[in-house]
Design an enzyme around this catalytic site. Structure first.
Site, PDB file in Angstrom:
ATOM      1  N   CYS A   2      22.508  -1.961  -7.915  1.00 27.86           N
ATOM      2  CA  CYS A   2      23.064  -2.791  -8.992  1.00 27.86           C
ATOM      3  C   CYS A   2      24.543  -3.099  -8.771  1.00 27.86           C
ATOM      4  CB  CYS A   2      22.902  -2.149 -10.359  1.00 27.86           C
ATOM      5  SG  CYS A   2      21.244  -1.665 -10.791  1.00 27.86           S
ATOM      6  N   LYS A 590      13.554  -5.900   8.851  1.00 21.45           N
ATOM      7  CA  LYS A 590      13.649  -4.829   7.859  1.00 21.45           C
ATOM      8  C   LYS A 590      12.311  -4.610   7.154  1.00 21.45           C
ATOM      9  CE  LYS A 590      16.308  -1.836   5.725  1.00 21.45           C
ATOM     10  NZ  LYS A 590      16.880  -0.713   6.462  1.00 21.45           N
TER      11      LYS A 590
END
Length: 595
Positions: A2, A590
């Site tokens: 966040c 990834k």
């Protein structure tokens, strides 16, 4: 992970563009939802949703938002799936306050129930809203705002940074415990952020609050107070001189090195979250009563599962079968049923091989649970429930902090299965920090010594065997050298023939396995190998081997976890020495979403 940003000015102005730009500078932290709130003339304008900054900003016309104070937040889901209602910022019951946080409030579930019992309007499952209600609780009881924050701070467990404002006010308030927060002081405004990138284009005069401090922001000044006694703390601003690129990487030359150093903090946050998670005990009961227990993953996640299987056997006396996801389909899926339990492990939650195995298991009725870093991913939605890894965004392709948090989760589950006190695990983050500090210079020197070699081995035994597999994988991924991970006792069954003078062989030795590792060391040394042993201090290992890379004393399980940190650093330094970018190795992605 966040990211939050707050802005205070002394006049009404177009804050939307400022908030959008700040949010965009925080996107490298990773996120699934975006929101913005402005406060002006006693009114709060709140707009938020799931999606990328540009799409949410366009959908809700965030650029047109005006006010004297503003808050924006990028959310990486942990509590509550990605949704409009779970997006931040959040309002209090009456819409008089708005706030947003970065981090995890681990007693979120308990507090939400308390707030609802007290008659508050709780709209989401998100712990950012819990922070707002924690302050609201004491405001409604007649406390002044600073005192309400001080009391709320005592109620909120976990690691977080939080910003909140009231409609009829000219200030923002912020406080932190464990998570990052930086205050910026500009010409006619002040601001705050989870970290520097969203502040630097606005001002380079900053204050860095410490845990247990409350910051009040006016347009022309800031005030820092202690949570403990409410007294003012004098803090002199500093001037930041680093470039934006350096700041995004935390001053490190590469994201991989930054993420290696972040492992202690994310492990700390994960342990706190697991302590407060209502999902842990149901999973432990399922694991304990399973006919067969499978831990299923690919690549790095499989290595974590293999470590976990050793932990569960050693501590709880239970058999857990680690298996590569495609092999699970062929070897185990035809025989599983309702009495069996599978834990499916994926960093992204989108790994196609793992999802294929999950589909095969569900068709046979197996109880399926998940472990992933991305809440809202396919894996988290397809399993009965999924424990989050709490790593935030991992930018570097080679997994580091996601691997160690997977291992920490399995160790935590093993402790719960064994009825052991999980508070013992709270020492892991400090031990990780000590390890990185202790081994750093020596590993860098060893990397220079062995960098010319394009073939090597990494050997371990018991819990360190999958650690050796993971270390070998890291070396392959970013140095492009061939490094084979192997059980140390298997080396004499063929690979010993590859040894020549100076040939580098890395051993990862658990504290209970030293005699066995000494045999392996001498087996290769007499044939000319250069031995590098990662272990706790031990005179026997010093006497028998070449290099001893010392990690802190702990126990057999934690020692294995610490052993991967020098291997991560070794692969990183060798990659850089070879002129490669360790963050983005060739041919790799990834998230693997193909068969």
């Amino acid at each position: 992970m966040c990211g939050i940003f707050g802005y205070v000015t002394n006049k009404e102005e177009a804050l939307g563009p400022i908030l959008i730009a700040a949010a965009e500078r925080l996107t490298y932290r990773g996120y699934d939802s975006v929101g913005a709130a402005t406060l002006n003339s006693g009114k709060i304008d709140l707009r938020k949703d799931v999606g990328k900054v540009d799409s949410v900003a366009a959908k809700y016309n965030i650029a047109e938002m005006r006010g004297q104070r503003g808050i924006t937040q990028l959310r990486w889901a942990t509590f509550g799936e990605p949704s409009q209602v779970n997006s931040q910022p959040h309002l209090d019951s009456n819409g008089d306050m708005v706030g947003a946080h970065n981090g995890n409030v681990v007693n979120n579930v308990e507090l939400r129930l308390e707030f609802m019992a007290e008659g508050m309007t709780v709209r989401s499952q998100n712990d950012g809203e819990t922070c707002v209600h924690a302050v609201e609780r004491y405001i409604s009881r007649g406390y002044e705002f600073i005192d309400a924050i001080r009391l709320a701070y005592g109620d909120l467990e976990g690691d977080y940074a939080f910003v909140i404002g009231r409609a009829n006010d000219d200030k923002l308030y912020a406080f932190k415990k464990g998570s990052g927060m930086v205050i910026g002081i500009g010409d006619g405004f002040t601001c705050l952020s989870s970290d520097l990138p969203s502040i630097l284009p606005l001002t380079r005069e900053v204050i860095r609050p410490q845990d247990g401090e409350i910051v009040t922001l006016w347009a022309d000044r800031v005030e820092v107070r202690s949570v403990k006694d409410g007294k003012i703390i004098q803090r002199i601003p500093e001037t930041v001189t680093e470039s934006m690129d350096a700041v995004q990487k935390g001053g490190y030359p590469h994201f991989m090195l930054k993420e290696i150093h972040e492992q202690a903090q994310v492990a700390r946050e994960l342990i706190h979250l697991l302590d407060g998670s209502p999902d842990v005990q149901p999973l432990v009961e399922k694991m304990k009563n399973a006919r067969h227990l499978y831990l299923i993953g690919c690549g790095t996640s499989y290595h974590a599962a293999a470590v976990g299987s050793v932990y569960i056997a050693q501590l709880a006396g239970l058999t857990a079968i680690p298996v590569l996801a495609p092999q699970f389909i062929a070897q185990y899926a035809p025989a599983v049923g309702y009495e069996d339990v599978g834990i499916f492990v994926s960093q992204s939650g989108e790994t196609k091989d793992v999802l294929n195995a999950l589909e095969a298991a569900e068709k046979r009725g197996m109880a399926c649970f998940g472990l992933a870093n991305v809440v809202g991913s396919t894996l988290t939605k397809a399993t009965s429930f999924c424990l989050p890894l709490c790593c935030g965004y991992e930018i570097s392709v080679p997994a580091t902090k996601t691997f160690t948090n997977q291992v920490v989760t399995f160790l935590y589950l093993a402790y719960r299965l064994a009825g052991k006190d999980t508070s013992e695990l709270l020492r892991i983050p400090e031990l990780m920090e000590q390890t990185i500090e202790m081994v750093g210079p020596q590993i860098e020197a060893i990397a220079k010594d062995i960098n010319e070699w394009n073939d090597m081995y990494c050997l371990g035994y018991g819990a360190t065997y999958p650690i050796a597999l993971e270390g070998a994988l890291k070396l392959k991924e970013i140095t492009y050298a061939h490094c084979e991970g192997m059980l140390s006792t298997e080396f004499k069954h063929g690979p010993l023939s590859a040894v020549s003078k100076g040939f580098p062989i890395v051993f990862v030795a658990g504290p209970n396995d030293v005699p066995l590792i000494i045999s392996g060391i001498n087996e290769v040394k007499v044939r000319g190998a250069r031995t590098i042993t990662i272990a706790e201090e031990d005179a026997r290992l010093r006497a028998n081997g070449d290099d001893l890379v010392v990690i802190p004393k702990s126990d057999a399980q934690i020692s294995a976890l610490l052993g991967v940190l020098p291997l991560q650093l070794l692969s990183y330094h060798m990659s850089v020495l070879r002129g490669f970018d360790p963050d983005f190795p060739r041919n790799l992605s990834k998230t693997l979403t193909v068969d």
